[in-house]
Design a protein around this motif. Sequence first.
Motif, PDB file in Angstrom:
ATOM      1  N   UNK A  19     -15.857 -18.280   9.367  1.00 27.69           N
ATOM      2  CA  UNK A  19     -14.497 -18.046   8.885  1.00 27.69           C
ATOM      3  C   UNK A  19     -13.721 -17.319   9.976  1.00 27.69           C
ATOM      4  N   UNK A  20     -12.653 -17.933  10.432  1.00 26.46           N
ATOM      5  CA  UNK A  20     -11.932 -17.420  11.584  1.00 26.46           C
ATOM      6  C   UNK A  20     -12.622 -17.877  12.850  1.00 26.46           C
ATOM      7  N   UNK A  21     -12.826 -19.189  12.955  1.00 29.16           N
ATOM      8  CA  UNK A  21     -13.624 -19.754  14.055  1.00 29.16           C
ATOM      9  C   UNK A  21     -12.917 -19.668  15.398  1.00 29.16           C
ATOM     10  N   UNK A  22     -11.599 -19.543  15.386  1.00 33.72           N
ATOM     11  CA  UNK A  22     -10.778 -19.470  16.600  1.00 33.72           C
ATOM     12  C   UNK A  22     -11.134 -20.630  17.523  1.00 33.72           C
ATOM     13  N   UNK A  23     -11.574 -20.358  18.760  1.00 27.74           N
ATOM     14  CA  UNK A  23     -11.849 -21.474  19.666  1.00 27.74           C
ATOM     15  C   UNK A  23     -13.334 -21.747  19.847  1.00 27.74           C
ATOM     16  N   UNK A  24     -14.143 -21.351  18.867  1.00 27.19           N
ATOM     17  CA  UNK A  24     -15.538 -21.783  18.827  1.00 27.19           C
ATOM     18  C   UNK A  24     -16.552 -20.868  19.451  1.00 27.19           C
ATOM     19  N   UNK A  55     -15.656 -27.975  21.015  1.00 28.69           N
ATOM     20  CA  UNK A  55     -16.813 -28.688  20.475  1.00 28.69           C
ATOM     21  C   UNK A  55     -17.048 -29.992  21.230  1.00 28.69           C
ATOM     22  N   UNK A  56     -15.963 -30.704  21.546  1.00 36.28           N
ATOM     23  CA  UNK A  56     -16.124 -31.943  22.316  1.00 36.28           C
ATOM     24  C   UNK A  56     -16.663 -31.645  23.711  1.00 36.28           C
ATOM     25  N   UNK A  57     -16.214 -30.550  24.315  1.00 37.95           N
ATOM     26  CA  UNK A  57     -16.709 -30.187  25.644  1.00 37.95           C
ATOM     27  C   UNK A  57     -18.184 -29.805  25.599  1.00 37.95           C
ATOM     28  N   UNK A  58     -18.605 -29.169  24.518  1.00 37.73           N
ATOM     29  CA  UNK A  58     -19.994 -28.706  24.414  1.00 37.73           C
ATOM     30  C   UNK A  58     -20.954 -29.809  24.031  1.00 37.73           C
TER      31      UNK A  58
END
Length: 244
Positions: A19-24, A55-58
């Motif tokens: 909750x409050x993931x911001x930029x991962x 997420x796509x980059x990782x």
Amino acid sequence: MDEITFHTLLHRPGTLVDVGAHDGLITIPLARLPDSRVLAFEPLPPAFARLRSALRAAFGEVPAHVQCHAAALGDHAGEVTLAMPVLDGIAQEQWASTAKDYAAHLSPRVTVERFTVPLLRLDDLAIADLTAMKIDAEGAEYEILRGARDTLLRCRPVLTLEVEERHREGSTWAVPAFLDALGYEVLFELRGEWFPVAALDRATMQRASPDPSVFEASDPYVFVFYALPREDAPGLLARLRGAA
């Protein structure tokens, strides 16, 4: 101990909620834990876009076991205003909150950008296998937990929570009390030692300015808390202490 280490040490297969993931920053490590399904909630539009990009980059793409929700969590479903202070023209995303409007801090340096965002209640998702939850919501923690009450009682996940008096006065009392009523032990870690929340000295450990233009805080500044189901707390705490 940081939150990623905590969740890694106590990981069990199942659903993990950020909750409050911001930029991962925490979403991505959670997604790498074995047999995990991650639900990431981020209501701030620019941060949500970066979350999906990270997420796509990782992983090459947003993995199938990660679901991203452009929404806030609370104790009812609907819509809510998300207020984000802007300091000297620079968005202070880490201060974006559904629990405060920053009206008291408006100045030539501080303005506020507001977003109307979806509001969800975790209990409405009927999660059957929640094993861990991280909450970073700038003062909205109490409402989030109220909206997750049945899930917490049913699934007994471990939790990490960032709770700060500067965002909501009384929150370091109210949030632990609510969790205590649900059968949770609330703790904090300081210099390698674990303490019950009752040991928190708010005058020396939770002093910080609520004004986004003033950067001051006590040393130490304790704002990350860990909640363990009371029935499992002794064994889980032994594992955490053993890893120190």
